[in-house]
Scaffold this active site. Structure first.
Site, PDB file in Angstrom:
ATOM      1  N   SER A   1       0.835  -1.198   0.000  1.00 46.78           N
ATOM      2  CA  SER A   1       0.000   0.000   0.000  1.00 46.78           C
ATOM      3  C   SER A   1       0.870   1.249   0.000  1.00 46.78           C
ATOM      4  CB  SER A   1      -0.851  -0.028   1.275  1.00 46.78           C
ATOM      5  OG  SER A   1      -1.463   1.221   1.493  1.00 46.78           O
TER       6      SER A   1
ATOM      7  N   TYR B   1      -1.990  -0.557  10.931  1.00 53.23           N
ATOM      8  CA  TYR B   1      -2.214  -1.102   9.584  1.00 53.23           C
ATOM      9  C   TYR B   1      -1.024  -0.805   8.677  1.00 53.23           C
ATOM     10  CZ  TYR B   1      -3.760  -1.556   4.801  1.00 53.23           C
ATOM     11  OH  TYR B   1      -3.809  -1.897   3.471  1.00 53.23           O
TER      12      TYR B   1
ATOM     13  N   LYS C   1       1.848  -3.517   6.756  1.00 53.49           N
ATOM     14  CA  LYS C   1       2.269  -3.570   5.344  1.00 53.49           C
ATOM     15  C   LYS C   1       3.774  -3.369   5.241  1.00 53.49           C
ATOM     16  CE  LYS C   1      -1.593  -4.624   3.603  1.00 53.49           C
ATOM     17  NZ  LYS C   1      -1.796  -5.922   2.950  1.00 53.49           N
TER      18      LYS C   1
HETATM   19  P1  NAD Z   1     -11.016  -6.705   0.981  1.00 53.25           P
HETATM   20  O1  NAD Z   1     -11.247  -6.712   2.438  1.00 53.25           O
HETATM   21  O2  NAD Z   1     -12.144  -6.351   0.078  1.00 53.25           O
HETATM   22  O3  NAD Z   1     -10.421  -8.105   0.504  1.00 53.25           O
HETATM   23  C1  NAD Z   1      -9.681  -8.951   1.348  1.00 53.25           C
HETATM   24  C2  NAD Z   1     -10.289 -10.340   1.242  1.00 53.25           C
HETATM   25  O4  NAD Z   1      -9.505 -11.215   2.069  1.00 53.25           O
HETATM   26  C3  NAD Z   1     -11.726 -10.394   1.767  1.00 53.25           C
HETATM   27  O5  NAD Z   1     -12.530 -11.100   0.845  1.00 53.25           O
HETATM   28  C4  NAD Z   1     -11.617 -11.172   3.098  1.00 53.25           C
HETATM   29  O6  NAD Z   1     -12.760 -11.943   3.335  1.00 53.25           O
HETATM   30  C5  NAD Z   1     -10.377 -12.010   2.854  1.00 53.25           C
HETATM   31  N1  NAD Z   1      -9.625 -12.368   4.066  1.00 53.25           N
HETATM   32  C6  NAD Z   1      -9.187 -11.542   5.059  1.00 53.25           C
HETATM   33  N2  NAD Z   1      -8.532 -12.259   5.994  1.00 53.25           N
HETATM   34  C7  NAD Z   1      -8.554 -13.560   5.581  1.00 53.25           C
HETATM   35  C8  NAD Z   1      -8.049 -14.764   6.104  1.00 53.25           C
HETATM   36  N3  NAD Z   1      -7.410 -14.817   7.286  1.00 53.25           N
HETATM   37  N4  NAD Z   1      -8.215 -15.926   5.414  1.00 53.25           N
HETATM   38  C9  NAD Z   1      -8.873 -15.901   4.224  1.00 53.25           C
HETATM   39  N5  NAD Z   1      -9.399 -14.783   3.677  1.00 53.25           N
HETATM   40  C10 NAD Z   1      -9.231 -13.625   4.350  1.00 53.25           C
HETATM   41  O7  NAD Z   1      -9.774  -5.712   0.717  1.00 53.25           O
HETATM   42  P2  NAD Z   1      -9.247  -5.117  -0.663  1.00 53.25           P
HETATM   43  O8  NAD Z   1      -9.608  -3.694  -0.708  1.00 53.25           O
HETATM   44  O9  NAD Z   1      -9.595  -6.021  -1.775  1.00 53.25           O
HETATM   45  O10 NAD Z   1      -7.693  -5.185  -0.354  1.00 53.25           O
HETATM   46  C11 NAD Z   1      -6.917  -6.292  -0.737  1.00 53.25           C
HETATM   47  C12 NAD Z   1      -5.509  -6.093  -0.231  1.00 53.25           C
HETATM   48  O11 NAD Z   1      -4.980  -4.877  -0.714  1.00 53.25           O
HETATM   49  C13 NAD Z   1      -5.376  -6.031   1.291  1.00 53.25           C
HETATM   50  O12 NAD Z   1      -4.184  -6.675   1.652  1.00 53.25           O
HETATM   51  C14 NAD Z   1      -5.285  -4.548   1.568  1.00 53.25           C
HETATM   52  O13 NAD Z   1      -4.583  -4.297   2.765  1.00 53.25           O
HETATM   53  C15 NAD Z   1      -4.511  -4.078   0.350  1.00 53.25           C
HETATM   54  N6  NAD Z   1      -4.747  -2.670  -0.011  1.00 53.25           N
HETATM   55  C16 NAD Z   1      -6.017  -2.225  -0.221  1.00 53.25           C
HETATM   56  C17 NAD Z   1      -6.236  -0.887  -0.565  1.00 53.25           C
HETATM   57  C18 NAD Z   1      -7.624  -0.348  -0.762  1.00 53.25           C
HETATM   58  O14 NAD Z   1      -7.786   0.889  -0.707  1.00 53.25           O
HETATM   59  N7  NAD Z   1      -8.631  -1.165  -1.016  1.00 53.25           N
HETATM   60  C19 NAD Z   1      -5.147  -0.019  -0.718  1.00 53.25           C
HETATM   61  C20 NAD Z   1      -3.868  -0.518  -0.519  1.00 53.25           C
HETATM   62  C21 NAD Z   1      -3.678  -1.853  -0.168  1.00 53.25           C
HETATM   63  C1  WQD Z   2      -9.078   9.832   0.908  1.00 55.39           C
HETATM   64  C2  WQD Z   2      -9.235  11.318   1.196  1.00 55.39           C
HETATM   65  C3  WQD Z   2      -9.555  11.811   3.527  1.00 55.39           C
HETATM   66  C4  WQD Z   2     -13.406   9.911   4.018  1.00 55.39           C
HETATM   67  C5  WQD Z   2      -6.606   4.866   3.145  1.00 55.39           C
HETATM   68  C6  WQD Z   2      -5.569   4.093   3.904  1.00 55.39           C
HETATM   69  C7  WQD Z   2      -4.557   3.538   2.958  1.00 55.39           C
HETATM   70  C8  WQD Z   2      -5.209   2.754   1.819  1.00 55.39           C
HETATM   71  C9  WQD Z   2      -6.316   3.507   1.170  1.00 55.39           C
HETATM   72  C10 WQD Z   2      -5.186   0.440   2.304  1.00 55.39           C
HETATM   73  C11 WQD Z   2      -8.471  11.748   2.442  1.00 55.39           C
HETATM   74  C12 WQD Z   2     -10.765  12.209   2.713  1.00 55.39           C
HETATM   75  C13 WQD Z   2     -12.240  10.383   3.459  1.00 55.39           C
HETATM   76  C14 WQD Z   2     -14.381  10.848   4.469  1.00 55.39           C
HETATM   77  C15 WQD Z   2     -12.966  12.646   3.706  1.00 55.39           C
HETATM   78  N1  WQD Z   2      -5.789   1.530   2.241  1.00 55.39           N
HETATM   79  N2  WQD Z   2     -12.022  11.726   3.300  1.00 55.39           N
HETATM   80  N3  WQD Z   2     -14.129  12.186   4.267  1.00 55.39           N
HETATM   81  O1  WQD Z   2      -6.691   8.005   3.651  1.00 55.39           O
HETATM   82  O2  WQD Z   2      -5.764   8.064   1.312  1.00 55.39           O
HETATM   83  O3  WQD Z   2      -5.956   5.921   2.469  1.00 55.39           O
HETATM   84  O4  WQD Z   2      -7.205   3.997   2.179  1.00 55.39           O
HETATM   85  O5  WQD Z   2      -4.017   0.250   2.191  1.00 55.39           O
HETATM   86  O6  WQD Z   2      -3.732   2.749   3.725  1.00 55.39           O
HETATM   87  O7  WQD Z   2      -4.941   4.966   4.834  1.00 55.39           O
HETATM   88  O8  WQD Z   2      -8.006   7.030   1.702  1.00 55.39           O
HETATM   89  O9  WQD Z   2     -10.367   7.040   1.038  1.00 55.39           O
HETATM   90  O10 WQD Z   2      -9.808   7.096   3.492  1.00 55.39           O
HETATM   91  O11 WQD Z   2      -9.360   9.117   2.096  1.00 55.39           O
HETATM   92  O12 WQD Z   2     -12.759  13.850   3.562  1.00 55.39           O
HETATM   93  O13 WQD Z   2     -15.418  10.485   5.000  1.00 55.39           O
HETATM   94  O14 WQD Z   2     -10.622  11.588   1.471  1.00 55.39           O
HETATM   95  O15 WQD Z   2      -9.273  12.736   4.537  1.00 55.39           O
HETATM   96  O16 WQD Z   2      -7.977  13.027   2.225  1.00 55.39           O
HETATM   97  P1  WQD Z   2      -6.568   7.359   2.357  1.00 55.39           P
HETATM   98  P2  WQD Z   2      -9.459   7.501   2.107  1.00 55.39           P
END
Ligand code: NAD
Ligand code: WQD
Length: 407
Positions: free
Chosen positions: A160, A207, A211
């Site tokens: 991330s 969190y 990562k």
């Molecule tokens: P998500 O929660 O939609 O998907 C994760 C999936 O993993 C879910 O279906 C959940 O049921 C499953 N899961 C969790 N723990 C498990 C376990 N112990 N065993 C089996 N299954 C399990 O999340 P996402 O948004 O698809 O994110 C996927 C990955 O990307 C995560 O590692 C997250 O940290 C990372 N990530 C997400 C974002 C984002 O903004 N969505 C940004 C950066 C990184």
């Molecule tokens: C985006 C912008 C908020 C909600 C987070 C995690 C990051 C990654 C992605 C997994 C920011 C603003 C948000 C609201 C708002 N996840 N906001 N009102 O903070 O960039 O990242 O999600 O890895 O680790 O930290 O994403 O979508 O939460 O926020 O004003 O109700 O929207 O302040 O500027 P962020 P976000």
């Protein structure tokens, strides 16, 4: 790592029914890969599997190609069943080593692993850090031990942009070199030798640290055994969904990310959007993020898998972002245009731990993976609104359905 000729090979996708995982599984099937999905449904629903199969079958029919295999296993990737599962896709075969000795070796039909499974809420990670370290870090370590045992060394990790922490505050596009795990040297444009040193300073929450630790563990593992080919993909802010409107983001917990909150305002589950901060040093005072279409993120996994299989060597990190910054107000406008509705705003103070600007440099992924994002923020918003209209309103949910008052 190769399995005997003629046996089907699979990509193991852990967390494959979640938001990014489901789109990546669909893209893998469209590209002809057989897929094993492991998911415990802690943050997803089994109905997602049917949508993936329907969309993949439609694609294969249109292309006149056979549908690849899809095996789904509902289980926790940290459980004992996971070991049995990996074993069941692995054969014990006779090989001849360099000294001419016969020996039995594990040859897996799992050609690569994409590991999405993790908990991802910043707020929950602060109140339940041990659960987060358990799932995101301890689970990862145990998984890697299993994979190493069965000679599966092709691994893609969901990282991330959060690993850059306070480095984002500099405002410049974030480059992969801004976070390294071991000393790295390079010569800059002026011919100076630059030594990069590892640093995890400024990570804002547990969190983010899960990562960071995940990446650091993977970098150490790759340094310990040259068989490993490991890619960490640092996603910025994935949004949008498949244009069919059949797949999208439907988390079980409370939405906290910007676009899911915006859709809740549009569907009446919330009264307004709390805008966190209007005093950032940006063009309209609201914070800038790099929103990237989830289909582009999914395609990034296909590119990384190909790169890792053909040229992968040790540990390598890649940003998956659009390279373009969007303010909160611009994001609001994108969904207002897509839905033709107005979103009520409530101006609030800055959210603790937030940074003002977080945008990716995409140069490394462009040059090395040949990956270029294709979709705009407007496309993300219109695909998302299509999903809300077609699926989300009728989808299973654990959220309350009545409008929720803001605190
Ligand atoms: P998500 O929660 O939609 O998907 C994760 C999936 O993993 C879910 O279906 C959940 O049921 C499953 N899961 C969790 N723990 C498990 C376990 N112990 N065993 C089996 N299954 C399990 O999340 P996402 O948004 O698809 O994110 C996927 C990955 O990307 C995560 O590692 C997250 O940290 C990372 N990530 C997400 C974002 C984002 O903004 N969505 C940004 C950066 C990184
Ligand atoms: C985006 C912008 C908020 C909600 C987070 C995690 C990051 C990654 C992605 C997994 C920011 C603003 C948000 C609201 C708002 N996840 N906001 N009102 O903070 O960039 O990242 O999600 O890895 O680790 O930290 O994403 O979508 O939460 O926020 O004003 O109700 O929207 O302040 O500027 P962020 P976000």
């Amino acid at each position: 790592d190769a399995a005997p000729e003629g046996t089907p090979r699979f990509i193991l996708v852990i967390g494959g029914l979640g938001y990014i995982g489901s789109h990546t599984v669909l893209e893998l099937l469209r590209e002809g890969h057989n897929v094993i999905i492991v998911d415990n449904l802690s943050n997803s629903y089994q109905t997602v599997l049917e949508s993936i199969k329907t969309l993949a079958a439609k694609h294969c029919k249109a292309q006149g190609v056979p549908m690849p295999l899809v095996h789904f296993h509902r289980l926790d990737y940290r459980s004992q069943s996971m070991r049995f599962l990996i074993e069941s896709y692995t054969d014990l075969v006779m090989t001849i080593d360099a000294a001419g000795q016969q020996r039995m070796t594990y040859c897996s039909r799992i050609a690569g692993v994409i590991h999405f499974a993790a908990y991802k809420s910043v707020a929950d990670s602060i109140s339940k850090p041990l659960q987060y370290y358990q799932n995101n870090v301890c689970g990862l370590v145990d998984l890697l031990r299993q994979l190493e045992k069965y000679n599966i060394h092709n691994f893609i990790f969901s990282s991330s942009a959060t690993v850059y922490g306070a480095k984002a505050n500099a405002g410049a596009p974030l480059r992969e070199e801004d976070l390294v795990h071991h000393d790295e040297e390079y010569v800059d444009g002026a011919g100076n030798r630059v030594v990069l040193q590892p640093s995890a300073v400024g990570l804002s929450c547990p969190y983010a640290r899960t990562k960071y630790f995940g990446e650091a563990i993977l970098a150490d593992l790759a340094a310990s055994n040259p068989a490993w080919r490991i890619v960490a993909l640092r996603y910025f802010n994935p949004v949008g969904c498949d244009p069919s409107g059949m797949l999208g983001e439907n988390p079980r917990g409370e939405a906290t990310n910007l676009y899911p909150v915006l859709t809740q305002v549009l569907t009446g589950m919330r009264e307004n959007l709390n805008v966190f901060g209007s005093d950032w040093a940006t063009r309209d005072g609201t914070a800038i993020r790099d929103y990237i279409h989830v289909l582009d993120v999914a395609r990034g996994h296909i590119a990384a898998l190909g790169w890792n299989t053909e040229r992968g060597d040790g540990f390598r990190a890649f940003n998956l972002g659009s390279g373009t910054g969007t303010t909160v107000l611009e994001a609001v406008q994108s969904l207002e245009s897509a839905s033709n509705r107005t979103i009520a705003l409530n101006w609030s103070g800055r959210r603790p731990g937030d940074v003002g600007t977080c945008v990716a440099s995409t140069e490394r992924a462009n040059k090395e993976l040949g990956w270029f994002p294709r979709e705009s923020v407007a496309q993300c918003a219109s695909d998302l609104w299509n999903f809300v209209e077609k699926t989300l309103r009728r989808a299973p949910t654990t959220k309350p359905t009545a409008a929720k008052p803001e605190k």
